[in-house]
Design a protein around this motif. Structure first.
Motif, PDB file in Angstrom:
ATOM      1  N   PRO A  42       0.839  -1.201   0.000  1.00  0.00           N
ATOM      2  CA  PRO A  42       0.000   0.000   0.000  1.00  0.00           C
ATOM      3  C   PRO A  42       0.877   1.255   0.000  1.00  0.00           C
ATOM      4  O   PRO A  42       1.908   1.306   0.671  1.00  0.00           O
ATOM      5  N   LEU A  43       0.443   2.243  -0.763  1.00  0.00           N
ATOM      6  CA  LEU A  43       1.166   3.504  -0.857  1.00  0.00           C
ATOM      7  C   LEU A  43       0.196   4.670  -0.750  1.00  0.00           C
ATOM      8  O   LEU A  43      -1.011   4.487  -0.905  1.00  0.00           O
ATOM      9  N   GLN A  44       0.724   5.840  -0.500  1.00  0.00           N
ATOM     10  CA  GLN A  44      -0.094   7.043  -0.398  1.00  0.00           C
ATOM     11  C   GLN A  44       0.223   7.976  -1.560  1.00  0.00           C
ATOM     12  O   GLN A  44       1.372   8.056  -2.002  1.00  0.00           O
ATOM     13  N   LEU A  45      -0.790   8.681  -2.026  1.00  0.00           N
ATOM     14  CA  LEU A  45      -0.621   9.675  -3.076  1.00  0.00           C
ATOM     15  C   LEU A  45      -0.816  11.058  -2.475  1.00  0.00           C
ATOM     16  O   LEU A  45      -1.752  11.273  -1.702  1.00  0.00           O
ATOM     17  N   ARG A  46       0.056  11.971  -2.838  1.00  0.00           N
ATOM     18  CA  ARG A  46      -0.050  13.352  -2.359  1.00  0.00           C
ATOM     19  C   ARG A  46       0.200  14.292  -3.516  1.00  0.00           C
ATOM     20  O   ARG A  46       1.166  14.134  -4.262  1.00  0.00           O
ATOM     21  N   ALA A  57       1.951  17.452 -10.582  1.00  0.00           N
ATOM     22  CA  ALA A  57       2.612  16.253 -10.064  1.00  0.00           C
ATOM     23  C   ALA A  57       1.846  15.636  -8.898  1.00  0.00           C
ATOM     24  O   ALA A  57       1.233  16.333  -8.084  1.00  0.00           O
ATOM     25  N   VAL A  58       1.905  14.313  -8.839  1.00  0.00           N
ATOM     26  CA  VAL A  58       1.341  13.546  -7.738  1.00  0.00           C
ATOM     27  C   VAL A  58       2.473  12.660  -7.209  1.00  0.00           C
ATOM     28  O   VAL A  58       2.966  11.784  -7.910  1.00  0.00           O
ATOM     29  N   ALA A  59       2.897  12.945  -5.976  1.00  0.00           N
ATOM     30  CA  ALA A  59       3.994  12.203  -5.356  1.00  0.00           C
ATOM     31  C   ALA A  59       3.471  10.899  -4.769  1.00  0.00           C
ATOM     32  O   ALA A  59       2.335  10.818  -4.298  1.00  0.00           O
ATOM     33  N   VAL A  60       4.308   9.877  -4.795  1.00  0.00           N
ATOM     34  CA  VAL A  60       3.985   8.566  -4.244  1.00  0.00           C
ATOM     35  C   VAL A  60       4.868   8.354  -3.024  1.00  0.00           C
ATOM     36  O   VAL A  60       6.085   8.504  -3.092  1.00  0.00           O
ATOM     37  N   HIS A  61       4.218   8.039  -1.884  1.00  0.00           N
ATOM     38  CA  HIS A  61       4.919   7.867  -0.611  1.00  0.00           C
ATOM     39  C   HIS A  61       4.576   6.515  -0.006  1.00  0.00           C
ATOM     40  O   HIS A  61       3.493   5.977  -0.232  1.00  0.00           O
ATOM     41  N   LYS A  66       7.776   8.069   3.407  1.00  0.00           N
ATOM     42  CA  LYS A  66       8.977   8.245   2.584  1.00  0.00           C
ATOM     43  C   LYS A  66       8.599   8.287   1.112  1.00  0.00           C
ATOM     44  O   LYS A  66       7.854   7.434   0.632  1.00  0.00           O
ATOM     45  N   MET A  67       9.125   9.274   0.385  1.00  0.00           N
ATOM     46  CA  MET A  67       8.815   9.377  -1.029  1.00  0.00           C
ATOM     47  C   MET A  67       9.512   8.270  -1.807  1.00  0.00           C
ATOM     48  O   MET A  67      10.671   7.954  -1.545  1.00  0.00           O
ATOM     49  N   VAL A  68       8.773   7.689  -2.773  1.00  0.00           N
ATOM     50  CA  VAL A  68       9.351   6.642  -3.611  1.00  0.00           C
ATOM     51  C   VAL A  68       9.337   7.008  -5.093  1.00  0.00           C
ATOM     52  O   VAL A  68       9.920   6.295  -5.901  1.00  0.00           O
ATOM     53  N   GLY A  69       8.675   8.090  -5.467  1.00  0.00           N
ATOM     54  CA  GLY A  69       8.615   8.510  -6.858  1.00  0.00           C
ATOM     55  C   GLY A  69       7.405   9.377  -7.109  1.00  0.00           C
ATOM     56  O   GLY A  69       6.821   9.948  -6.180  1.00  0.00           O
TER      57      GLY A  69
END
Length: 140
Positions: A42-46, A57-61, A66-69
């Motif tokens: 599971p990941l979070q979108l910000r 942009a939509v960051a993936v954490h 922690k940011m992953v891309g």
């Protein structure tokens, strides 16, 4: 603005699954120090509106923050439109779809939860994501 949903899914407050699609998390080579991804993680979108390369942009954490891309640019605009519309009260959830060990990108399942009354508006925005092109009749 919509915030990232807890990784546990879309429960609570009568929220329903409004839609999902498969995108890509790109740029992961820049965040290798943030751990190894695993399938179905599971990941979070910000939203990342101050990103110097893409205002949509939509960051993936990770769940730990922690940011992953970032979500690939071709899909980020549609997701940004959903996230930025505060009237919709949407929660965005993501997970690694497959091939977590890739070097530059990995498939990312993106899901949207919210009140059923905004399902049509979310579907309209999602019609402009790259994977939805053929499904909604747009030319590639």
């Amino acid at each position: 603005k919509a915030s990232a949903a807890p990784a546990g899914g879309g429960g609570g407050g009568g929220d329903v699954l409004l839609g999902h699609f498969i995108s890509k998390c790109v740029g992961i080579q820049h965040y290798r120090g943030n751990g190894v991804r695993y399938n179905k993680e599971p990941l979070q979108l910000r939203r990342d509106p101050n990103n110097p390369y893409d205002c949509n942009a939509v960051a993936v954490h990770t769940v730990a923050g922690k940011m992953v891309g970032h979500m690939q640019r071709v899909d980020a605009l549609a997701v940004a439109r959903v996230a930025d519309d505060s009237r919709m009260r949407i929660r965005m959830v993501a997970q690694v779809e497959t091939r977590a060990g890739q070097t530059y990108s990995f498939p990312l399942r993106v899901s949207f939860f919210g009140p059923s009354s905004v399902a049509g508006a979310v579907a309209t925005h999602l019609a402009y994501t790259a994977p939805s092109a053929n499904h909604f009749g747009r030319q590639q």
